[in-house]
Write an enzyme that holds these catalytic residues in place. Structure first.
Site, short mmCIF file in Angstrom:
data_model
loop_
_atom_site.label_atom_id
_atom_site.label_comp_id
_atom_site.label_asym_id
_atom_site.label_seq_id
_atom_site.Cartn_x
_atom_site.Cartn_y
_atom_site.Cartn_z
CE LYS A 110 -87.01 40.08 -67.10
NZ LYS A 110 -87.05 39.45 -65.77
CG ASN A 111 -90.84 37.88 -66.84
OD1 ASN A 111 -89.63 38.04 -66.62
ND2 ASN A 111 -91.75 38.75 -66.46
NE ARG B 135 -88.01 37.23 -56.05
CZ ARG B 135 -88.26 36.59 -54.92
NH1 ARG B 135 -87.30 36.40 -54.06
NH2 ARG B 135 -89.45 36.12 -54.67
CB CYS C 53 -77.90 44.36 -49.45
SG CYS C 53 -76.87 44.88 -50.80
NE ARG D 117 -87.35 40.31 -53.24
CZ ARG D 117 -87.73 40.89 -54.34
NH1 ARG D 117 -87.12 41.95 -54.76
NH2 ARG D 117 -88.72 40.41 -55.04
N PRO D 118 -88.97 37.04 -49.95
CG PRO D 118 -91.25 37.36 -49.63
CD PRO D 118 -89.98 38.09 -49.95
CG ASP E 118 -92.97 42.95 -64.72
OD1 ASP E 118 -92.72 43.20 -63.53
OD2 ASP E 118 -92.78 41.82 -65.22
NE ARG F 246 -82.26 41.96 -64.00
CZ ARG F 246 -83.37 42.40 -63.42
NH1 ARG F 246 -83.41 43.58 -62.89
NH2 ARG F 246 -84.41 41.62 -63.34
C1 UD1 Z 1 -92.56 37.23 -61.71
C2 UD1 Z 1 -91.93 37.95 -62.87
C3 UD1 Z 1 -91.91 39.44 -62.59
C4 UD1 Z 1 -93.26 39.96 -62.18
C5 UD1 Z 1 -93.85 39.13 -61.07
C6 UD1 Z 1 -95.29 39.52 -60.76
C7 UD1 Z 1 -90.29 36.44 -63.80
C8 UD1 Z 1 -88.85 36.14 -63.99
N1 UD1 Z 1 -90.57 37.49 -63.05
O1 UD1 Z 1 -91.68 37.41 -60.62
O2 UD1 Z 1 -91.52 40.07 -63.80
O3 UD1 Z 1 -93.07 41.29 -61.71
O4 UD1 Z 1 -93.85 37.76 -61.47
O5 UD1 Z 1 -96.09 39.41 -61.87
O6 UD1 Z 1 -91.18 35.80 -64.35
N2 UD1 Z 1 -93.79 36.15 -52.87
C9 UD1 Z 1 -93.77 35.68 -51.59
N3 UD1 Z 1 -93.30 34.43 -51.34
C10 UD1 Z 1 -92.85 33.64 -52.33
C11 UD1 Z 1 -92.88 34.11 -53.66
C12 UD1 Z 1 -93.36 35.38 -53.92
O7 UD1 Z 1 -94.15 36.37 -50.66
O8 UD1 Z 1 -92.42 32.50 -52.03
C13 UD1 Z 1 -94.25 37.51 -53.16
C14 UD1 Z 1 -93.20 38.35 -53.86
O9 UD1 Z 1 -92.29 38.94 -52.95
C15 UD1 Z 1 -94.06 39.39 -54.57
C16 UD1 Z 1 -95.34 38.61 -54.90
O10 UD1 Z 1 -95.34 37.45 -54.06
O11 UD1 Z 1 -94.38 40.45 -53.72
C17 UD1 Z 1 -95.39 38.19 -56.33
O12 UD1 Z 1 -94.23 37.49 -56.63
P1 UD1 Z 1 -94.13 36.41 -57.78
O13 UD1 Z 1 -95.42 36.32 -58.54
O14 UD1 Z 1 -93.57 35.17 -57.21
O15 UD1 Z 1 -93.09 37.12 -58.70
P2 UD1 Z 1 -91.83 36.50 -59.34
O16 UD1 Z 1 -92.11 35.10 -59.78
O17 UD1 Z 1 -90.66 36.77 -58.45
#
Ligand code: UD1
Length: 462
Positions: free
Chosen positions: A22-23, A92, A116, A121-122, A306, A398
């Site tokens: 998926k990812n 997301r 919500c 969600r940064p 995950d 999902r």
């Molecule tokens: C991806 C994966 C998800 C996995 C995560 C961490 C996909 C679709 N999803 O999610 O399965 O759990 O990696 O391995 O591939 N953050 C910020 N600012 C940002 C972006 C992220 O603060 O602009 C934070 C997030 O809130 C989170 C952390 O950084 O706490 C890691 O997020 P990130 O690695 O970006 O995860 P995703 O890409 O959302």
């Protein structure tokens, strides 16, 4: 709405294959919007998140068809630059379309992703990176409008955290930017390499994906290609844990064992016997699992966040006390409260979960709090005495394709029915044979799409 009903205590055995990642599929589908041509994505899992990505592509003016596990995207006529609020909210990871839309259209309009349920969600890292590549951002009533009047330009970007999504967005946006982009502290997940392999096959020049420094030399345009998505390491891990929890003996075939590198020592510590060869892993579980002293989730190649919830489920019946520390997301322990209802002994304080193993679990009526946490409840149900009912299955759909079919094939007593009890539901595996084409309406959802995020209840670890 549907629910899953399990009669527990069946020992799982046999061989399975897992669906495509998926990812990987989601950012690759997003990247097809940047391609001036036709992309054929094979081994694309039948998941509601994938449906959401297809709906966004269709909305952007791409022609999308799906036959079985192949999604074909013709982006030649892409003419949109906006992702409407309802589509943003479906998933997301829709933010990963930002780089592709900006690169292709020179502007992008989207609302902040998420909803919500999940709190703040940064996407600051995504936004800052696009600005460094030359985008100008204006915000109006929750809408983010990006413009690149001069076109994107390569830049030196250092991420303060190796965000998976931000790394993907940067790689996609930089692929057709002018000049060189050097990205440091990039995420190193296998899905990043898969994305880069797809883009390079389209004519991009990306070096170092999978390492913490990635160099992208922008090219004029990308052409279409065919690409096969890597196997889903999270699904593979989850099914191995299912086998372990049921004193099972299972083989997961056609995977890349190195991608499960952080899980295998944990399973060995729990007493599982593992044989790894080529593209498969065979696991034989002991009569009673042992505790796993300490597991910390980390960016790849560390233990994946995950897999934290499924591992928690397994440790509830291990002999002794196990500790898990969640370093990626805060509040990713919503499943813990539900596991306690099965008779598990769990305490959570901040980012630390302490699991005191109990001899057995007892089936309950429970509700999936999110994707991975939801599957943790299925695992508990497989091991528990008596009947377990899991509602909120739309979260699980999902990220896992027809999990009830996979588990049935391993000998589990599990079925999916309508929540009103009106009978057993056709599985997504049966849907998979039906071709669909070319409009969001034609893309039949694998299941109903929930508010989607990998970690629906998680905030960033502070
Ligand atoms: C991806 C994966 C998800 C996995 C995560 C961490 C996909 C679709 N999803 O999610 O399965 O759990 O990696 O391995 O591939 N953050 C910020 N600012 C940002 C972006 C992220 O603060 O602009 C934070 C997030 O809130 C989170 C952390 O950084 O706490 C890691 O997020 P990130 O690695 O970006 O995860 P995703 O890409 O959302």
């Amino acid at each position: 709405m549907e629910k899953i009903i399990i009669q527990g205590q069946k020992r799982l055995s046999g061989e399975i294959e897992v669906h495509g990642s998926k990812n990987s599929a989601l950012p690759i589908l997003a990247a097809t919007a940047l391609v001036n041509g036709v992309s054929e994505i094979h081994n694309c899992p039948r998941l509601s998140d994938v449906d959401a990505a297809i709906n966004i592509l269709t909305h952007l003016g791409c022609k999308v068809t799906r036959e079985g596990h192949t999604v074909t995207v013709d982006s030649t006529g892409m003419n949109g630059c906006e992702i409407p609020d309802d589509l943003m909210r479906e998933m997301r990871s829709s933010v990963v379309f930002l780089g592709a839309i900006l690169g292709r259209a020179g502007e992008a309009k989207l609302s902040t992703p998420g909803g919500c349920e999940i709190g703040l969600r940064p996407i600051d890292l995504h936004i800052s990176a696009m600005e460094q590549l030359g985008a100008q951002l204006t915000e109006d009533a929750g809408k983010l409008m990006f413009q690149v009047p001069q076109g994107l330009c390569g830049a030196r970007i250092t991420l303060t955290f190796p965000s998976v999504g931000a790394t993907e967005n940067i790689i996609i946006a930089a692929a057709t930017a002018k000049g060189r982009t050097v990205l440091t502290n990039a995420a190193r997940e296998p899905e990043i390499s898969d994305l880069a392999d797809f883009l390079n096959a389209c004519g991009a020049r990306i070096h170092g994906a999978g390492d913490s420094t990635v160099v992208i030399d922008g090219v004029e345009a990308l052409h279409g290609t065919g690409h096969t998505v890597i196997p889903d390491r999270i699904a593979a891990s989850t099914y191995l844990l299912a086998g372990a929890m049921t004193q099972g003996k299972i083989c997961v075939k056609d995977i890349i064992p190195a991608h499960l590198g952080a899980l295998l020592p944990v399973m060995k510590e729990a007493g599982c016997d593992l044989t790894v060869s080529g593209r498969w892993i065979c696991m034989s579980a002991p009569p009673r699992l042992r505790r796993v002293k300490m597991t910390r989730t980390m960016p790849y190649p560390g233990f994946p966040t995950d897999v934290q919830a499924p591992l928690s489920a397994m440790l509830t019946i291990a002999d002794g006390t196990s500790v898990i520390v969640e370093n990626i997301f805060e509040s990713r322990y919503k499943h813990a409260g539900e596991l306690v209802r099965f008779g598990a002994k769990i305490s959570v304080e901040g980012r630390t979960e302490v699991i005191e193993g109990v001899p057995y679990l007892t089936g309950v009526h429970t509700v999936a709090p999110d994707l991975r946490g939801g599957f943790a409840l299925i695992l508990a149900g497989l091991a528990a005495h008596g009947e377990t009912t899991v509602c909120g299955v739309e979260h699980i759909d999902r990220g896992y394709e027809a999990p009830e079919c996979v588990l049935q094939a391993l000998g589990a007593d599990i079925k999916r029915i309508q929540e009103d009890g009106t009978g057993e539901k056709k599985s997504t595996k049966e849907f998979a044979a039906e071709p669909t084409q070319n409009s969001s309406a034609a893309v039949e959802p694998a299941r109903s799409t929930a508010q989607t995020d990998e970690s629906d209840t998680a905030d960033r670890a502070k």
